[in-house]
Enzyme design. Structure first.
Site, mmCIF file in Angstrom:
data_model
loop_
_atom_site.group_PDB
_atom_site.id
_atom_site.type_symbol
_atom_site.label_atom_id
_atom_site.label_comp_id
_atom_site.label_asym_id
_atom_site.label_seq_id
_atom_site.Cartn_x
_atom_site.Cartn_y
_atom_site.Cartn_z
ATOM 1 N N HIS A 148 0.849 -1.207 0.000
ATOM 2 C CA HIS A 148 0.000 0.000 0.000
ATOM 3 C C HIS A 148 0.878 1.249 0.000
ATOM 4 O O HIS A 148 1.351 1.698 1.054
ATOM 5 C CB HIS A 148 -0.915 -0.028 1.236
ATOM 6 C CG HIS A 148 -1.938 1.056 1.272
ATOM 7 N ND1 HIS A 148 -3.298 0.802 1.277
ATOM 8 C CD2 HIS A 148 -1.837 2.398 1.314
ATOM 9 C CE1 HIS A 148 -3.965 1.938 1.315
ATOM 10 N NE2 HIS A 148 -3.096 2.929 1.337
ATOM 11 N N HIS A 205 1.121 5.049 -2.185
ATOM 12 C CA HIS A 205 0.613 5.965 -3.228
ATOM 13 C C HIS A 205 1.791 6.580 -3.966
ATOM 14 O O HIS A 205 2.684 7.147 -3.333
ATOM 15 C CB HIS A 205 -0.246 7.064 -2.608
ATOM 16 C CG HIS A 205 -1.463 6.531 -1.925
ATOM 17 N ND1 HIS A 205 -2.695 6.481 -2.538
ATOM 18 C CD2 HIS A 205 -1.635 6.010 -0.682
ATOM 19 C CE1 HIS A 205 -3.572 5.958 -1.694
ATOM 20 N NE2 HIS A 205 -2.959 5.659 -0.560
ATOM 21 N N HIS A 213 -9.816 1.816 -0.030
ATOM 22 C CA HIS A 213 -9.621 2.394 1.295
ATOM 23 C C HIS A 213 -10.954 2.356 2.039
ATOM 24 O O HIS A 213 -11.975 2.820 1.520
ATOM 25 C CB HIS A 213 -9.178 3.852 1.201
ATOM 26 C CG HIS A 213 -7.744 4.037 0.793
ATOM 27 N ND1 HIS A 213 -7.225 3.554 -0.369
ATOM 28 C CD2 HIS A 213 -6.717 4.672 1.431
ATOM 29 C CE1 HIS A 213 -5.938 3.885 -0.451
ATOM 30 N NE2 HIS A 213 -5.602 4.566 0.633
ATOM 31 N N GLU A 217 -10.701 3.799 7.630
ATOM 32 C CA GLU A 217 -9.592 4.666 8.055
ATOM 33 C C GLU A 217 -10.246 5.849 8.782
ATOM 34 O O GLU A 217 -10.158 5.970 9.986
ATOM 35 C CB GLU A 217 -8.778 5.130 6.830
ATOM 36 C CG GLU A 217 -7.632 6.081 7.169
ATOM 37 C CD GLU A 217 -6.991 6.721 5.921
ATOM 38 O OE1 GLU A 217 -7.629 6.762 4.846
ATOM 39 O OE2 GLU A 217 -5.846 7.221 6.044
ATOM 40 N N ASP A 277 1.977 3.905 3.153
ATOM 41 C CA ASP A 277 0.954 4.816 2.617
ATOM 42 C C ASP A 277 1.595 5.950 1.800
ATOM 43 O O ASP A 277 1.617 5.889 0.576
ATOM 44 C CB ASP A 277 0.109 5.377 3.769
ATOM 45 C CG ASP A 277 -1.326 5.692 3.379
ATOM 46 O OD1 ASP A 277 -1.738 5.323 2.267
ATOM 47 O OD2 ASP A 277 -2.047 6.297 4.203
ATOM 48 N N ASP A 278 2.086 6.977 2.473
ATOM 49 C CA ASP A 278 2.696 8.151 1.824
ATOM 50 C C ASP A 278 3.916 8.540 2.669
ATOM 51 O O ASP A 278 3.870 9.521 3.428
ATOM 52 C CB ASP A 278 1.693 9.316 1.805
ATOM 53 C CG ASP A 278 0.352 8.915 1.227
ATOM 54 O OD1 ASP A 278 0.240 8.818 0.000
ATOM 55 O OD2 ASP A 278 -0.585 8.666 2.019
HETATM 56 N N1 ADE Z 1 -4.493 9.093 -0.646
HETATM 57 C C1 ADE Z 1 -3.220 9.119 -0.233
HETATM 58 N N2 ADE Z 1 -3.126 8.746 1.048
HETATM 59 C C2 ADE Z 1 -4.385 8.472 1.460
HETATM 60 C C3 ADE Z 1 -4.944 8.024 2.688
HETATM 61 N N3 ADE Z 1 -4.197 7.776 3.760
HETATM 62 N N4 ADE Z 1 -6.279 7.857 2.741
HETATM 63 C C4 ADE Z 1 -7.035 8.100 1.669
HETATM 64 N N5 ADE Z 1 -6.563 8.508 0.509
HETATM 65 C C5 ADE Z 1 -5.243 8.687 0.388
HETATM 66 ZN ZN ZN Z 2 -3.600 4.962 1.256
#
Ligand code: ADE
Ligand code: ZN
Length: 327
Positions: free
Chosen positions: A12, A14, A192, A195, A273-274
């Site tokens: 996961h 992005h 997603h 969350e 994630d990011d």
């Molecule tokens: N896009 C990038 N990171 C995200 C996240 N944590 N939740 C939803 N969309 C995303």
């Molecule tokens: Zn994500």
């Protein structure tokens, strides 16, 4: 050797969200674009909360204007991931940020990304596969364009379809057409859920969209019956603890439900994630899980086995990655 040195599988990530701030600043400088408002004085991304994070993410993505920018980005991401011990990763690629949903443009972006991925495999020993993603807050009609791009490029390399974005907008079921389109093209599905949305969002994701993996999904901890349903279905959670802590879903690693989910029999995996947005890496996620829950090499081996089994790649690739994990 510590647990952080172990080889890792990440499911996961992005693509735009993995762009280091220095990389985005350099492109802004080259293109004479002013993005100063999205950075803190120390150079990191500046955001207050989840919706602000999404808008900073989109602002940063504005400098990624063509295939060449994505080629450079892909190489930078994979070099960094490999340096953190990642041997296989799946990343979310968004036609909305790669040509605005136009099919011909998307194919040009994708070719550049794949070319970089091949170079990275040779140079850094990391394998990438793509999951085309739609952006929930852009709405269901825009998502259909992403799904058509996904269906048209489905194969050995584009292996899945998913959805990110603001979980507070629309319902999972509003995107059923797009997920059906991707499924019919042979793509594997993730979205997603759970969350910022509660357990009902996860229920909709598995029952209405029929996804086999969930991005995050952690808030299923609030509903024991649904947790058992996920165990029965074999649904796999792509858990991103560091992301959840920075975005305020949980106050710290010790309060994060990943260990309780795992102990209840839910299939969990770990991702970033990011990463630059959340000041994390796969090494750091492993270190923090070791510190918070005492997870050791055996726990991480089990985690990687779950992740590799849940990877959307073909079995030849899976076996190749398995050998790399063992070596
Ligand atoms: N896009 C990038 N990171 C995200 C996240 N944590 N939740 C939803 N969309 C995303
Ligand atoms: Zn994500």
């Amino acid at each position: 050797m510590t647990v952080a040195d172990l080889s890792k599988i990440e499911l996961h990530l992005h693509h735009e969200g993995a762009a280091p701030p220095a990389f985005i600043r350099q492109l802004a400088h080259e293109k004479k674009m002013d993005l100063s408002g999205i950075f803190r004085e120390d150079g990191s991304y500046d955001f207050r909360d989840f919706t602000h994070f999404l808008s900073v993410y989109e602002a940063a993505s504005e400098v990624l204007t063509g295939p060449e920018e994505f080629r450079r980005l892909t190489l930078a991401i994979l070099e960094e991931s490999a340096a953190n011990g990642v041997v296989y990763t799946e990343s979310f690629l968004s036609p909305d940020f790669c040509g605005g949903g136009d099919m011909a443009a998307w194919k040009d972006y994708l070719a550049a990304i794949q070319e970089a991925a091949e170079e990275a495999e040779t140079r850094f020993g990391i394998t990438l596969r793509g999951i085309v993603t739609c952006v929930r807050h852009f709405g269901a009609e825009t998502a259909k364009k992403a799904a058509r791009c996904a269906a048209d490029t489905a194969g050995d390399w584009i292996v899945g379809f998913g959805m990110g974005g603001n979980e507070g907008m629309y319902e999972q079921g509003d995107f059923a057409w797009s997920f059906d389109c991707a499924r019919e093209a042979g793509l594997r599905l993730t979205t997603h859920a759970g969350e910022f949305g509660g357990p009902e969002s996860v229920r909709d994701a598995v029952r209405t969209l029929g996804v086999e993996r969930i991005g995050h999904g952690v808030r299923v901890i609030e509903d024991a019956d649904l947790m058992h349903e996920l165990v029965d279905r074999g649904t796999v959670l792509e858990v991103c603890p560091g992301s959840n802590v920075v975005l305020g879903v949980y106050p710290d690693f010790a309060s994060h439900p990943i260990a309780r989910l795992r102990d209840a029999g839910v299939a969990v995996t770990v991702s970033t994630d990011d990463p630059p947005f959340f000041h994390t890496t796969m090494r750091r996620e492993y270190e923090m899980l070791n510190r918070a829950f005492g997870w050791d090499a055996n726990d991480f081996a089990a985690l990687n086995a779950t992740a590799l089994a849940a990877a959307f790649c073909d079995d030849v690739t899976r076996e190749r990655v398995q050998k790399r994990l063992e070596s």
